[in-house]
Design a protein around this motif. Structure first.
Motif, PDB file in Angstrom:
ATOM      1  N   GLY A  31      13.993   7.195  12.724  1.00  0.00           N
ATOM      2  CA  GLY A  31      14.800   5.960  12.406  1.00  0.00           C
ATOM      3  C   GLY A  31      13.889   4.732  11.966  1.00  0.00           C
ATOM      4  O   GLY A  31      14.197   4.076  10.988  1.00  0.00           O
ATOM      5  N   ILE A  32      12.531   4.752  12.623  1.00  0.00           N
ATOM      6  CA  ILE A  32      11.562   3.702  12.183  1.00  0.00           C
ATOM      7  C   ILE A  32      11.056   4.019  10.828  1.00  0.00           C
ATOM      8  O   ILE A  32      10.905   2.944   9.949  1.00  0.00           O
ATOM      9  N   ALA A  33      11.049   5.277  10.482  1.00  0.00           N
ATOM     10  CA  ALA A  33      10.534   5.734   9.343  1.00  0.00           C
ATOM     11  C   ALA A  33      11.396   5.203   8.049  1.00  0.00           C
ATOM     12  O   ALA A  33      11.177   4.634   7.055  1.00  0.00           O
ATOM     13  N   CYS A  34      12.688   5.339   8.150  1.00  0.00           N
ATOM     14  CA  CYS A  34      13.864   5.114   7.423  1.00  0.00           C
ATOM     15  C   CYS A  34      13.921   3.678   7.098  1.00  0.00           C
ATOM     16  O   CYS A  34      14.101   2.996   6.080  1.00  0.00           O
ATOM     17  N   VAL A  35      13.894   2.975   8.294  1.00  0.00           N
ATOM     18  CA  VAL A  35      13.722   1.249   8.234  1.00  0.00           C
ATOM     19  C   VAL A  35      12.618   0.835   7.275  1.00  0.00           C
ATOM     20  O   VAL A  35      12.674   0.032   6.523  1.00  0.00           O
ATOM     21  N   LEU A  36      11.191   1.453   7.597  1.00  0.00           N
ATOM     22  CA  LEU A  36      10.215   1.126   6.775  1.00  0.00           C
ATOM     23  C   LEU A  36      10.539   1.507   5.274  1.00  0.00           C
ATOM     24  O   LEU A  36       9.784   0.604   4.310  1.00  0.00           O
ATOM     25  N   LEU A  37      11.012   2.710   5.019  1.00  0.00           N
ATOM     26  CA  LEU A  37      11.093   3.080   3.705  1.00  0.00           C
ATOM     27  C   LEU A  37      12.159   2.169   2.807  1.00  0.00           C
ATOM     28  O   LEU A  37      11.747   1.438   1.675  1.00  0.00           O
ATOM     29  N   LEU A  38      13.164   1.796   3.711  1.00  0.00           N
ATOM     30  CA  LEU A  38      14.302   0.740   2.848  1.00  0.00           C
ATOM     31  C   LEU A  38      13.559  -0.608   2.750  1.00  0.00           C
ATOM     32  O   LEU A  38      13.619  -1.288   1.518  1.00  0.00           O
ATOM     33  N   VAL A  39      12.650  -1.139   3.636  1.00  0.00           N
ATOM     34  CA  VAL A  39      12.099  -2.312   3.539  1.00  0.00           C
ATOM     35  C   VAL A  39      11.025  -2.380   2.605  1.00  0.00           C
ATOM     36  O   VAL A  39      11.043  -2.976   1.572  1.00  0.00           O
ATOM     37  N   GLY A  40      10.379  -1.246   2.595  1.00  0.00           N
ATOM     38  CA  GLY A  40       9.234  -0.901   1.538  1.00  0.00           C
ATOM     39  C   GLY A  40       9.995  -0.721   0.213  1.00  0.00           C
ATOM     40  O   GLY A  40       9.303  -1.613  -1.022  1.00  0.00           O
ATOM     41  N   GLY A  41      10.846   0.038  -0.049  1.00  0.00           N
ATOM     42  CA  GLY A  41      11.667   0.223  -1.288  1.00  0.00           C
ATOM     43  C   GLY A  41      12.100  -1.147  -1.860  1.00  0.00           C
ATOM     44  O   GLY A  41      11.929  -1.433  -3.273  1.00  0.00           O
TER      45      GLY A  41
END
Length: 218
Positions: A31-41
């Motif tokens: 979940g943390i990785a998904c959030v980071l990917l969304l924010v980074g994207g």
């Protein structure tokens, strides 16, 4: 009995909490990785859009500066130095070709337009427009001009009807009235003809003594 049930419920809830915490410890990183990917994207897209806006603005500023040149030859040289990509680059080349033609450099304008017409990185609309403009440039090689226009007058081509109009003018210049009338009639009867083009065609047909078709009545 009530105390026993309460105790069992508390134990059950505790077991559930332990399982939940275990799942979080084991899979929470996803979940943390998904959030980071969304924010980074989102941040990357915003950066890329900002870069594109800055590049387009720089190209526009360069074009405006070039247009301020009063001498057509100097203006064409200034436009040739404009860097851009996509639509901005295509517009710069079209303006450069127009300025070259204004300066009397039809050969240079043809070179610029033909290069844009075959550039795969340019939007198709600008490629087609460049090809059409190159075909209508003044030239002593009438046969080559007509051949280029006939290619642009094929069904499905963006500037088909305008190319046919130019072919009619070439026929009239050569004294071939019958061919000109046939081409003009083809334009006039086309369902995709614009009002302005139809009016030009009909005016020319009247000047040539050709009767217009009777209006369609319901």
């Amino acid at each position: 009995m009530s105390d026993t049930d309460s105790f069992i419920n508390e134990v059950t809830e505790e077991v559930r909490r332990e399982k939940l915490y275990g799942y979080l410890r084991r899979y929470g990183w996803i979940g943390i990785a998904c959030v980071l990917l969304l924010v980074g994207g989102a941040a990357f897209n915003e950066y890329r859009n900002a870069q594109a806006r800055d590049a387009a603005q720089a190209t526009g500023d360069a074009l405006l500066t070039a247009l301020e040149e009063s001498d057509p030859a100097a203006r064409a040289q200034a436009m040739a130095a404009v860097n851009g990509a996509g639509s901005a680059a295509a517009v710069a080349l079209l303006l450069q070709a127009a300025t070259q033609q204004e300066a009397g450099d039809n050969a240079g304008a043809a070179t610029t337009l033909n290069a844009l017409a075959v550039n795969p990185d340019a939007p198709e609309m600008y490629r087609d427009l460049a090809a059409f403009k190159a075909a209508i440039l003044p030239s002593d090689d009438v046969a080559a001009r007509k051949a280029a226009l006939e290619a642009l007058a094929q069904p499905g081509q963006t500037f088909r009807l305008l190319a046919l109009e130019q072919i009619a003018y070439i026929a009239l210049s050569a004294g071939d009235r019958d061919e000109a009338i046939a081409v003009l009639r083809q334009i006039e009867e086309d369902a995709a003809v614009t009002r302005g083009l139809r009016e030009r065609v009909q005016t020319l047909m009247v000047a040539l003594g050709e009767p217009l078709p009777a209006p369609v009545t319901q």
